[in-house]
Design a protein around this motif. Structure first.
Motif, PDB file in Angstrom:
ATOM      1  N   ASP A 142      37.660 -17.256  24.916  1.00 52.03           N
ATOM      2  CA  ASP A 142      36.302 -16.744  24.725  1.00 52.03           C
ATOM      3  C   ASP A 142      35.383 -17.131  25.876  1.00 52.03           C
ATOM      4  O   ASP A 142      34.214 -16.760  25.890  1.00 52.03           O
ATOM      5  CB  ASP A 142      35.720 -17.281  23.411  1.00 52.03           C
ATOM      6  CG  ASP A 142      36.531 -16.819  22.216  1.00 52.03           C
ATOM      7  OD1 ASP A 142      36.888 -15.633  22.185  1.00 52.03           O
ATOM      8  OD2 ASP A 142      36.817 -17.648  21.331  1.00 52.03           O
ATOM      9  N   LYS A 221      27.065 -12.163  21.396  1.00 46.72           N
ATOM     10  CA  LYS A 221      25.713 -11.635  21.227  1.00 46.72           C
ATOM     11  C   LYS A 221      25.415 -11.567  19.737  1.00 46.72           C
ATOM     12  O   LYS A 221      26.334 -11.590  18.913  1.00 46.72           O
ATOM     13  CB  LYS A 221      25.585 -10.247  21.879  1.00 46.72           C
ATOM     14  CG  LYS A 221      26.438  -9.188  21.216  1.00 46.72           C
ATOM     15  CD  LYS A 221      26.331  -7.840  21.904  1.00 46.72           C
ATOM     16  CE  LYS A 221      26.951  -6.771  21.018  1.00 46.72           C
ATOM     17  NZ  LYS A 221      26.957  -5.434  21.596  1.00 46.72           N
ATOM     18  N   SER A 222      24.156 -11.482  19.392  1.00 47.34           N
ATOM     19  CA  SER A 222      23.759 -11.417  17.992  1.00 47.34           C
ATOM     20  C   SER A 222      22.351 -10.858  17.911  1.00 47.34           C
ATOM     21  O   SER A 222      21.536 -11.065  18.806  1.00 47.34           O
ATOM     22  CB  SER A 222      23.807 -12.816  17.365  1.00 47.34           C
ATOM     23  OG  SER A 222      23.277 -12.765  16.046  1.00 47.34           O
ATOM     24  N   ALA A 223      22.076 -10.131  16.827  1.00 51.92           N
ATOM     25  CA  ALA A 223      20.714  -9.657  16.567  1.00 51.92           C
ATOM     26  C   ALA A 223      20.218 -10.239  15.249  1.00 51.92           C
ATOM     27  O   ALA A 223      19.402  -9.638  14.555  1.00 51.92           O
ATOM     28  CB  ALA A 223      20.693  -8.131  16.541  1.00 51.92           C
TER      29      ALA A 223
ATOM     30  N   ALA B 190      26.596  -3.325  27.350  1.00 49.14           N
ATOM     31  CA  ALA B 190      26.174  -4.726  27.288  1.00 49.14           C
ATOM     32  C   ALA B 190      27.210  -5.656  27.900  1.00 49.14           C
ATOM     33  O   ALA B 190      26.876  -6.705  28.442  1.00 49.14           O
ATOM     34  CB  ALA B 190      25.892  -5.126  25.840  1.00 49.14           C
ATOM     35  N   VAL B 191      28.485  -5.261  27.840  1.00 48.27           N
ATOM     36  CA  VAL B 191      29.537  -6.121  28.372  1.00 48.27           C
ATOM     37  C   VAL B 191      29.319  -6.377  29.868  1.00 48.27           C
ATOM     38  O   VAL B 191      29.655  -7.453  30.369  1.00 48.27           O
ATOM     39  CB  VAL B 191      30.927  -5.499  28.083  1.00 48.27           C
ATOM     40  CG1 VAL B 191      31.105  -4.173  28.797  1.00 48.27           C
ATOM     41  CG2 VAL B 191      32.048  -6.459  28.414  1.00 48.27           C
ATOM     42  N   CYS B 379      30.054  -9.269  14.768  1.00 45.88           N
ATOM     43  CA  CYS B 379      30.448  -9.613  16.135  1.00 45.88           C
ATOM     44  C   CYS B 379      31.089 -10.988  16.066  1.00 45.88           C
ATOM     45  O   CYS B 379      30.505 -11.916  15.475  1.00 45.88           O
ATOM     46  CB  CYS B 379      29.215  -9.612  17.033  1.00 45.88           C
ATOM     47  SG  CYS B 379      29.528  -9.960  18.775  1.00 45.88           S
ATOM     48  N   VAL B 380      32.286 -11.116  16.605  1.00 42.44           N
ATOM     49  CA  VAL B 380      33.005 -12.396  16.548  1.00 42.44           C
ATOM     50  C   VAL B 380      33.433 -12.802  17.958  1.00 42.44           C
ATOM     51  O   VAL B 380      33.495 -11.956  18.858  1.00 42.44           O
ATOM     52  CB  VAL B 380      34.241 -12.307  15.633  1.00 42.44           C
ATOM     53  CG1 VAL B 380      33.837 -12.010  14.188  1.00 42.44           C
ATOM     54  CG2 VAL B 380      35.235 -11.263  16.138  1.00 42.44           C
ATOM     55  N   PRO B 381      33.743 -14.092  18.149  1.00 43.67           N
ATOM     56  CA  PRO B 381      34.326 -14.478  19.436  1.00 43.67           C
ATOM     57  C   PRO B 381      35.553 -13.605  19.703  1.00 43.67           C
ATOM     58  O   PRO B 381      36.330 -13.325  18.779  1.00 43.67           O
ATOM     59  CB  PRO B 381      34.701 -15.947  19.228  1.00 43.67           C
ATOM     60  CG  PRO B 381      33.756 -16.424  18.169  1.00 43.67           C
ATOM     61  CD  PRO B 381      33.574 -15.247  17.251  1.00 43.67           C
ATOM     62  N   ILE B 382      35.726 -13.188  20.922  1.00 43.76           N
ATOM     63  CA  ILE B 382      36.732 -12.172  21.230  1.00 43.76           C
ATOM     64  C   ILE B 382      38.142 -12.644  20.854  1.00 43.76           C
ATOM     65  O   ILE B 382      38.991 -11.837  20.479  1.00 43.76           O
ATOM     66  CB  ILE B 382      36.594 -11.742  22.718  1.00 43.76           C
ATOM     67  CG1 ILE B 382      37.349 -10.451  22.989  1.00 43.76           C
ATOM     68  CG2 ILE B 382      36.979 -12.831  23.649  1.00 43.76           C
ATOM     69  CD1 ILE B 382      37.059  -9.853  24.362  1.00 43.76           C
ATOM     70  N   HIS B 408      32.469  -2.366  20.527  1.00 43.01           N
ATOM     71  CA  HIS B 408      32.158  -2.856  21.875  1.00 43.01           C
ATOM     72  C   HIS B 408      33.056  -4.063  22.080  1.00 43.01           C
ATOM     73  O   HIS B 408      32.643  -5.213  21.968  1.00 43.01           O
ATOM     74  CB  HIS B 408      30.694  -3.228  21.976  1.00 43.01           C
ATOM     75  CG  HIS B 408      29.780  -2.175  21.406  1.00 43.01           C
ATOM     76  ND1 HIS B 408      29.862  -0.862  21.785  1.00 43.01           N
ATOM     77  CD2 HIS B 408      28.786  -2.240  20.493  1.00 43.01           C
ATOM     78  CE1 HIS B 408      28.950  -0.156  21.131  1.00 43.01           C
ATOM     79  NE2 HIS B 408      28.292  -0.968  20.342  1.00 43.01           N
ATOM     80  N   GLY B 410      34.621  -5.651  24.345  1.00 40.17           N
ATOM     81  CA  GLY B 410      34.438  -6.709  25.332  1.00 40.17           C
ATOM     82  C   GLY B 410      33.486  -7.792  24.868  1.00 40.17           C
ATOM     83  O   GLY B 410      33.504  -8.916  25.366  1.00 40.17           O
ATOM     84  N   ASP B 411      32.639  -7.454  23.923  1.00 39.40           N
ATOM     85  CA  ASP B 411      31.693  -8.424  23.357  1.00 39.40           C
ATOM     86  C   ASP B 411      32.132  -8.938  21.993  1.00 39.40           C
ATOM     87  O   ASP B 411      31.444  -9.768  21.393  1.00 39.40           O
ATOM     88  CB  ASP B 411      30.312  -7.776  23.187  1.00 39.40           C
ATOM     89  CG  ASP B 411      29.644  -7.479  24.514  1.00 39.40           C
ATOM     90  OD1 ASP B 411      29.801  -8.285  25.452  1.00 39.40           O
ATOM     91  OD2 ASP B 411      28.965  -6.447  24.616  1.00 39.40           O
ATOM     92  N   ASN B 413      32.165  -7.127  19.294  1.00 37.40           N
ATOM     93  CA  ASN B 413      31.283  -6.447  18.330  1.00 37.40           C
ATOM     94  C   ASN B 413      31.931  -5.132  17.914  1.00 37.40           C
ATOM     95  O   ASN B 413      32.354  -4.367  18.760  1.00 37.40           O
ATOM     96  CB  ASN B 413      29.942  -6.176  19.029  1.00 37.40           C
ATOM     97  CG  ASN B 413      28.864  -5.557  18.151  1.00 37.40           C
ATOM     98  OD1 ASN B 413      27.976  -4.900  18.657  1.00 37.40           O
ATOM     99  ND2 ASN B 413      28.906  -5.751  16.848  1.00 37.40           N
ATOM    100  N   GLY B 451      25.688  -7.825  15.413  1.00 37.32           N
ATOM    101  CA  GLY B 451      25.744  -7.948  16.864  1.00 37.32           C
ATOM    102  C   GLY B 451      24.565  -7.284  17.542  1.00 37.32           C
ATOM    103  O   GLY B 451      24.107  -7.743  18.588  1.00 37.32           O
TER     104      GLY B 451
END
Lengths: 504, 504
Positions: A142, A221-223, B190-191, B379-382, B408, B410-411, B413, B451
């Motif tokens: 990561d 990233k996070s919102a 975003a990536v 969205c989680v750690p890749i 997405h 790469g992020d 998400n 995310g």
């Protein structure tokens, strides 16, 4: 230890009557075990701290002095006590104690900040985070790492060496990651990798009420709600005590090359920098050094380079891409009259070059042995940089000060090391007046009084000049998160109502 | 217009007793010209608004309805009045009026948000920013632009076309820049280019007390005080009304190439994405589409691609560098069993590909005509992404829902478009339970419930689950900046004390 009263351990009246203190809280202040006190004795404080950290608290004059001075020109402001926590739970207990006893609490990293950011203006307890210096967890896939705040950037990178990853933010000094987070540090590689705000994923923070919160999870990233992470990044320890930091890491580049290039004048160097940035070349570093600084670097680091304005470049990427970037930059430099584009390709050459760059503080001081440096830190839109530099050079001549220049020119951020004898009040006043003119010039060009050093105690008067009533919003946030005003009091802004846009 | 009383224009009792309201302020509420009122009549409100904006305020049912619905599954929640300001001064006057009359104020952009972020939960005044849609000032050398919040990203990029610069954040929909700022939007690029938090330099914000502040100057970086800019980015209009945004721009890439690649399963596609990111290739987009989504895209956009998991790539840079990046990615894809790496080199091919990607909402809906989509956003750690996707796919089969995936990747998400009949309570409940399991799975993997869509009204219960007591710190900030609770009330978190880490 004698049961002496500690005169400066109570904060001055001015702070107590500021708007950050709520009247209804006064009755809860200054009590020990329910008994109101005037000024808690050092013995009582030490006994209460010993119950938390054992012998890891000290009021020895040498220890206090070590935590009150900095490399900057500011007068030393030592704390009354220095405590060395090892866990978040200890930090929580110390915060609770300081709240109970109404003691200022000042987090302290490596002591390399430049605006008195960790000076104990009102005495109290210095929280030295140096023993919380572990790398806690690395996630190579990561590209992130969780660390304690006391680890320094060089310690961290040494531990990362075999992972193929690195942490790029390089402010020159071997600062602690906690200190860098708290001052929103950046430095030479920010032009490529961003500043601390861009490289902190999440924080653990002990709030003034003693609770430890985690500001975000480890997703890239996070919102999810307000961006607490970035609220604490750059808050200089005034909103909470950072106890863990999750950092983004970056792949170690396959290839690195560096170069130096001489220019006929500052404007030619700045125009080159603008051209390189606009071309889309993701330059890893692009540093400006003026003729005076080059003289200092020749003295201090024996660089043997001509004493004219220079740019130092570094490029990161694949071998082919590094070559392409460098060729593009070289062509832009040549268009602007750059001469003698010299390559530093071997690791040894590169190390020598950037070691010299990292030591510009000492290079500057070599120009006037015994002097201290008042280090300015304005940052302007890059289109305004040449104007700002040229006007500032003229101002320097006029006021008769010596001040070599080093700049993170890709970001529009530059430092003058105004060499002064801090014992000479006239010279100090002249330097301060020069800095104020510089800050006003930068703000008039839509810039900031501080690109990366923070406000600390040194730039409080400039903040209102720069941001006007926005400083009131900051005061409201401070009042909400630290209603008793115990966290690093007297920093960033004065607690009293703002002098909107008035002269510093 | 009849002098009718407006039943829902007063907020419900639950909100008035929340901690965001200070008792001492109650006496100042609900007065017009000093006369206390129960519920202000619509006539009075319209008359007061007319004094500010003339005929640019409407209580017509159609206008109200247009500002209460969204593309998401949430039930419509129209405001009582919609007002269309044209200047910051008008926004200030409207904020002052709403504070005086104790009316909820909900800023509204293009209406493309997905969690009911701009729903008027408590009625009140909707502030449609659509007439404040100007590009105010471009600084091409500094690569920044100052805009009003109502401009959409496509309008902005159309106006930037001849400058050699562009604004890269692309959430799919043609959202307004103000809305994207308020929800901390990101999307496909975003990536490479970061999210809104990374691309907003400064804001002008009208605070709840009616003052307009500027959060930062135009310097590329600053360490001057608290990061107010990033506090308002992602605050969903609950802390202030954004009236101007200064954005970072980026050079239009010299070359762009896109490619699609098919994979035998989701894990192979995710492993490819991890490999590409770790290799240091600055991929501009890397989007995952599962087999179900590919079927929908074939239906909706006639892509004619095999209905197996795909990655869509885009690379930006010089011609040589784009080729190098693509070759690296292609090799990593091949190592993971990727097949049929197809290039889209001409602008027409690229446009067709990314237009199809931008329309995945409609592609998903094509799989079940008449359905609405509940769009998840974890969205989680890749490194956890493959696990999260595989477990989620198994869950979907078990609970019998249809939900194409677009991510997405790469992020880390990804979105599932859970296709539901919102009129069917059982199906809606089943979808909500599925989403809750998904969010819990993501949080257990150190991820986030959102995310890029924000919390809005749809994810409030998950926020405490994700961040625990940190939500209390958010409440303190809200109380400090909006003590009367007039700004977009009922969003992000409930005003009552938190249910710490409890089940949603």
């Amino acid at each position: 230890m004698m049961a002496q009263a500690v005169s400066n351990i109570r904060r001055p009246r001015a702070r107590k009557t500021g708007p950050l203190r709520r009247e209804e809280d006064m009755s809860a202040q200054a009590r020990i075990d329910g008994v109101p006190i005037g000024a808690p004795s050092l013995d009582i404080i030490m006994a209460r701290l010993a119950a938390i950290v054992g012998d890891r608290a000290s009021a020895a004059p040498g220890v206090r002095a070590d935590h009150g001075r900095s490399e900057a020109y500011h007068a030393a402001r030592p704390p009354d006590v220095v405590v060395f926590p090892e866990t978040t739970a200890e930090v929580q207990a110390i915060v609770n104690l300081c709240r109970e006893l109404d003691l200022p609490l000042v987090p302290f990293g490596a002591g390399t900040s430049l605006e008195g950011n960790a000076a104990a203006l009102h005495g109290g307890v210095c929280l030295d985070m140096g023993r919380m210096n572990q790398m806690l967890e690395i996630h190579a896939e990561d590209m992130d790492v969780r660390v304690q705040p006391g680890i320094t950037r060089k310690q961290l990178n040494a531990q990362l060496r075999d992972t193929g990853l690195f942490f790029p933010i390089d402010p020159g000094a071997d600062a602690s990651i906690g200190g860098m987070t708290s001052t929103r540090a950046s430095g030479t590689m920010a032009v490529r990798y961003g500043t601390m705000k861009d490289n902190v994923l999440a924080l653990e923070v002990v709030l003034a009420d003693g609770r430890a919160i985690r500001t975000a999870r480890r997703a890239k990233k996070s919102a999810a709600g307000y961006d607490l992470t970035r609220l604490f990044v750059g808050a200089e320890g005034t909103l909470g005590v950072i106890t863990e930091i999750t950092l983004k890491l970056h792949p170690q580049p396959e290839a690195i090359s560096s170069a130096v290039c001489a220019f006929p004048d500052l404007k030619a160097a700045v125009d080159t920098a603008i051209g390189v940035i606009q071309s889309g070349v993701p330059v890893a570093r692009i540093e400006l050094l003026d003729a005076v600084m080059m003289r200092g670097m020749n003295l201090h680091s024996r660089l043997g380079l001509p004493e004219v304005p220079h740019l130092f470049f570094e490029f990161h990427g694949s071998s082919a891409y590094v070559t392409e970037q460098a060729e593009t930059a070289q062509a832009i430099a040549a268009d602007n009259g750059g001469q003698g584009f010299q390559w530093a390709v071997t690791p040894e050459e590169r190390t020598r070059l950037w070691h010299a760059r990292d030591n510009t503080l000492y290079a500057g001081l070599a120009l006037r042995p015994g002097a201290k440096a008042m280090i300015t830190d304005v940052c302007v839109p890059i289109s305004r940089l040449a104007d700002c530099l040229v006007d500032t050079a003229a101002d320097l001549v006029e006021c008769g000060l010596v001040a070599p220049v080093v700049g993170h020119v890709g970001d529009g951020n530059f430092h003058l090391l105004v060499l002064i004898d801090p014992q000479d009040p006239e010279e100090l006043a002249r330097a301060k007046a020069f800095n104020e003119r510089l800050v006003r010039r930068a703000i008039a060009l839509d810039g900031t009084c501080t690109g990366e050093h923070g406000i600390g105690m040194g730039k409080m008067d400039f903040l209102a000049l720069e941001l006007g009533e926005a400083v009131d919003a900051m005061r409201l946030l401070k009042g909400a998160l630290d209603p008793h005003g115990i966290l690093n009091p007297g920093k960033i802004f004065k607690p009293h109502p703002p002098t909107q846009g008035s002269a510093p």
